[in-house]
Design an enzyme around this catalytic site. Structure first.
Site, PDB file in Angstrom:
ATOM      1  N   GLU A 237       0.826  -1.207   0.000  1.00 52.13           N
ATOM      2  CA  GLU A 237       0.000   0.000   0.000  1.00 52.13           C
ATOM      3  C   GLU A 237       0.862   1.261   0.000  1.00 52.13           C
ATOM      4  O   GLU A 237       0.478   2.297  -0.529  1.00 52.13           O
ATOM      5  CB  GLU A 237      -0.915  -0.011   1.235  1.00 52.13           C
ATOM      6  CG  GLU A 237      -2.301   0.417   0.915  1.00 52.13           C
ATOM      7  CD  GLU A 237      -3.270   0.284   2.089  1.00 52.13           C
ATOM      8  OE1 GLU A 237      -2.916   0.629   3.224  1.00 52.13           O
ATOM      9  OE2 GLU A 237      -4.403  -0.158   1.852  1.00 52.13           O
TER      10      GLU A 237
ATOM     11  N   HIS B 190       9.139 -26.611   0.798  1.00 56.56           N
ATOM     12  CA  HIS B 190       8.603 -27.807   0.150  1.00 56.56           C
ATOM     13  C   HIS B 190       7.439 -27.479  -0.770  1.00 56.56           C
ATOM     14  O   HIS B 190       6.703 -28.362  -1.165  1.00 56.56           O
ATOM     15  CB  HIS B 190       8.198 -28.828   1.212  1.00 56.56           C
ATOM     16  CG  HIS B 190       9.372 -29.219   2.057  1.00 56.56           C
ATOM     17  ND1 HIS B 190      10.243 -30.229   1.717  1.00 56.56           N
ATOM     18  CD2 HIS B 190       9.871 -28.663   3.187  1.00 56.56           C
ATOM     19  CE1 HIS B 190      11.192 -30.303   2.628  1.00 56.56           C
ATOM     20  NE2 HIS B 190      11.003 -29.351   3.529  1.00 56.56           N
TER      21      HIS B 190
ATOM     22  N   LYS C 168     -13.152   1.231  -2.063  1.00 61.33           N
ATOM     23  CA  LYS C 168     -14.036   1.429  -0.909  1.00 61.33           C
ATOM     24  C   LYS C 168     -15.283   2.213  -1.334  1.00 61.33           C
ATOM     25  O   LYS C 168     -16.401   1.891  -0.963  1.00 61.33           O
ATOM     26  CB  LYS C 168     -13.310   2.229   0.194  1.00 61.33           C
ATOM     27  CG  LYS C 168     -12.373   1.407   1.081  1.00 61.33           C
ATOM     28  CD  LYS C 168     -11.625   2.306   2.069  1.00 61.33           C
ATOM     29  CE  LYS C 168     -11.805   1.922   3.501  1.00 61.33           C
ATOM     30  NZ  LYS C 168     -10.960   2.602   4.465  1.00 61.33           N
TER      31      LYS C 168
HETATM   32  O1  LIG Z   1      -8.883   2.187  10.034  1.00 60.22           O
HETATM   33  P1  LIG Z   1      -9.838   2.293   8.912  1.00 60.22           P
HETATM   34  O2  LIG Z   1     -10.197   3.707   8.595  1.00 60.22           O
HETATM   35  O3  LIG Z   1     -11.077   1.451   9.151  1.00 60.22           O
HETATM   36  O4  LIG Z   1      -9.147   1.746   7.619  1.00 60.22           O
HETATM   37  C1  LIG Z   1      -8.791   0.400   7.476  1.00 60.22           C
HETATM   38  C2  LIG Z   1      -7.998   0.218   6.211  1.00 60.22           C
HETATM   39  O5  LIG Z   1      -8.795   0.756   5.167  1.00 60.22           O
HETATM   40  C3  LIG Z   1      -8.253   0.806   3.861  1.00 60.22           C
HETATM   41  O6  LIG Z   1      -8.203  -0.443   3.311  1.00 60.22           O
HETATM   42  C4  LIG Z   1      -6.899   1.463   3.859  1.00 60.22           C
HETATM   43  O7  LIG Z   1      -6.330   1.346   2.597  1.00 60.22           O
HETATM   44  C5  LIG Z   1      -6.004   0.844   4.887  1.00 60.22           C
HETATM   45  O8  LIG Z   1      -4.779   1.510   4.917  1.00 60.22           O
HETATM   46  C6  LIG Z   1      -6.659   0.936   6.225  1.00 60.22           C
HETATM   47  O9  LIG Z   1      -5.792   0.396   7.180  1.00 60.22           O
END
Ligand SMILES: O=P(O)(O)OC[C@H]1O[C@H](O)[C@H](O)[C@@H](O)[C@@H]1O
Length: 431
Positions: free
Chosen positions: A271, A292, A403
């Site tokens: 990331e 293995h 997201k």
């Molecule tokens: O802590 P939050 O805001 O729930 O985010 C959780 C995760 O969300 C996304 O996938 C980001 O790319 C991550 O870097 C982050 O750790």
């Protein structure tokens, strides 16, 4: 954390000692930028100040109500789950509360896990920096309902760690829940040395001071030369190898307790560094098991890899019992520790014999201090790599796109990214 670059020198792709010396000027410049970012508390760089800044007393008080916990369930994803899981899986002792992380929304898995937990004696550790991540909030609603169905008052069993605003903060305030803050300027994947990673370790009774002391030692040792700073040696060498074609980095710990560390590392590396057509794909392996299965590919497959061989130099050991079976007498007097060390050395030599670059990373043991040093060291390595590559280490725009699209598909607003999902091309072959 100790780093040995010897097996990356005469490899293909490889880095020569001369090229590392030339790169050291850029390391010095990058180190100056990192230090300036730390001094100004800039976003991301601030994570490298955590060992000196983290409020361990606040964490201890927030977890005090859960002293009777038999299990601790972290509900969080990505950086909000992997740090806690890494520490829990590395440090868990036989008498500690069992630690679980709910970082997926597979309904069958969620149901089975909830059915197996002693809910009245489970501490629920909900973690989301943004307070909006759909997987975490949905899972938490399911956990809360399961607790209510079991006659457990969820407000007595829940700890929240979140940012300064968002749904989770509102929920914690509304129900007066124990609350910890994700510190400013710290992206999720760099937050293990804050309340995000340390709350579970505190509930399990691990030595938070020792974790932070190991990290602080590493922080204090950062200097402007890769030849004096193991973390920078790792970041600079992996960067140089990637530039020469090692676009995959296999993280291969020789310790079951460090298996989750490889998952944490994978998020950190992918990331942070996967931007602008650059980056190095992290692959996860476990020594000796994957000798293995995957080692064939690492030795004889495409020449686009560096293998990171990680091990503790001290660990509890167990003798291999004597046997009179023909052909096994050479094991006489050896231990399983001798065997796993021999396998580590054999893999390193076997990669070298094929000219595949490897980097050896060692820690003293799988204990609090060494883990603090390892986690901090890899964060510093990653930040240095990002500086050398010129990428924006602390953002993740490509993840944010997905997201938004998922939220849009569930009716969470008019989201153009969701239309792209509907418009996908299909070439389906039915039986
Ligand atoms: O802590 P939050 O805001 O729930 O985010 C959780 C995760 O969300 C996304 O996938 C980001 O790319 C991550 O870097 C982050 O750790």
């Amino acid at each position: 954390m100790y780093v040995d670059l010897g097996s990356a020198l005469d490899a293909t792709p490889g880095v020569s000692r001369d090229s590392l010396e030339r790169l050291d000027d850029q390391v010095a410049t990058a180190h100056d930028r990192i230090e300036a970012g730390r001094n100004d508390h800039d976003h991301g760089y601030a994570a490298l100040n955590l060992p000196a800044r983290v409020d361990l007393d606040a964490i201890r008080s927030a977890v005090a109500p859960f002293a009777d916990a038999e299990a601790v369930l972290t509900v969080g994803i990505g950086g909000s789950g992997l740090g806690a899981a890494t520490l829990a899986n590395a440090l868990a002792g036989p008498d500690d509360p069992d630690a679980y992380v709910l970082d997926n929304v597979d309904p069958e898995h969620v149901a089975r896990l909830l059915d197996s937990l002693p809910l009245a004696r489970t501490a629920v550790n909900v973690v989301s920096k943004s307070g909006t991540t759909v997987e975490t909030l949905s899972n938490f609603l399911v956990v809360r309902e399961a607790m209510a169905d079991a006659g457990v008052d969820w407000t007595d069993r829940t700890l929240v760690t979140t940012g300064e605003s968002g749904n989770l903060r509102q929920l914690a305030d509304a129900h007066d829940l124990p609350l910890l803050s994700v510190p400013d300027g710290v992206p999720g994947r760099f937050s293990v040395l804050s309340s995000v990673g340390l709350a579970v370790a505190a509930i399990q009774g691990h030595d938070l001071d020792a974790i932070c002391a190991g990290a602080a030692d590493t922080a204090d040792g950062l200097s402007g030369s890769l030849f004096e700073t193991p973390a920078y040696a790792y970041g600079a060498a992996t960067y140089a190898l990637a530039a020469r074609g090692a676009t995959t980095n296999v993280m291969m710990p020789y310790a079951e307790r460090l298996e989750t560390f490889a998952e944490w590392f994978a998020q950190l590396w992918a990331e942070s560094l996967g931007k602008d057509g650059l980056g190095q794909t992290p692959a996860r392996a476990l020594g000796a098991t994957d000798q293995h299965s995957q080692l064939q590919l690492y030795r004889a497959g495409p020449r686009e890899k560096v293998v990171t061989l990680l091990r503790p130099t001290h660990r509890p050991d167990r003798p291999i019992p004597e046997t009179d079976l023909d052909g096994l007498s050479y094991l006489g007097g050896s231990t399983l520790g001798d065997l796993i060390d021999a396998e580590f050395g054999a893999t390193e030599a076997s990669l070298a014999a094929s000219g595949v670059p490897a980097i050896r990373v060692e820690i003293d043991g799988v204990d609090e201090r060494s883990l603090g040093a390892l986690l901090y060291g890899m964060e510093a390595a990653c930040v240095l790599y990002g500086e050398l590559a010129g990428v924006s280490t602390f953002t993740q725009p490509a993840v944010e796109w997905g997201k938004r699209a998922a939220r849009g598909l569930l009716g969470g607003g008019d989201v153009p990214a969701a239309e792209a999902v509907e418009d996908r091309a299909s070439l389906r072959i039915d039986p």
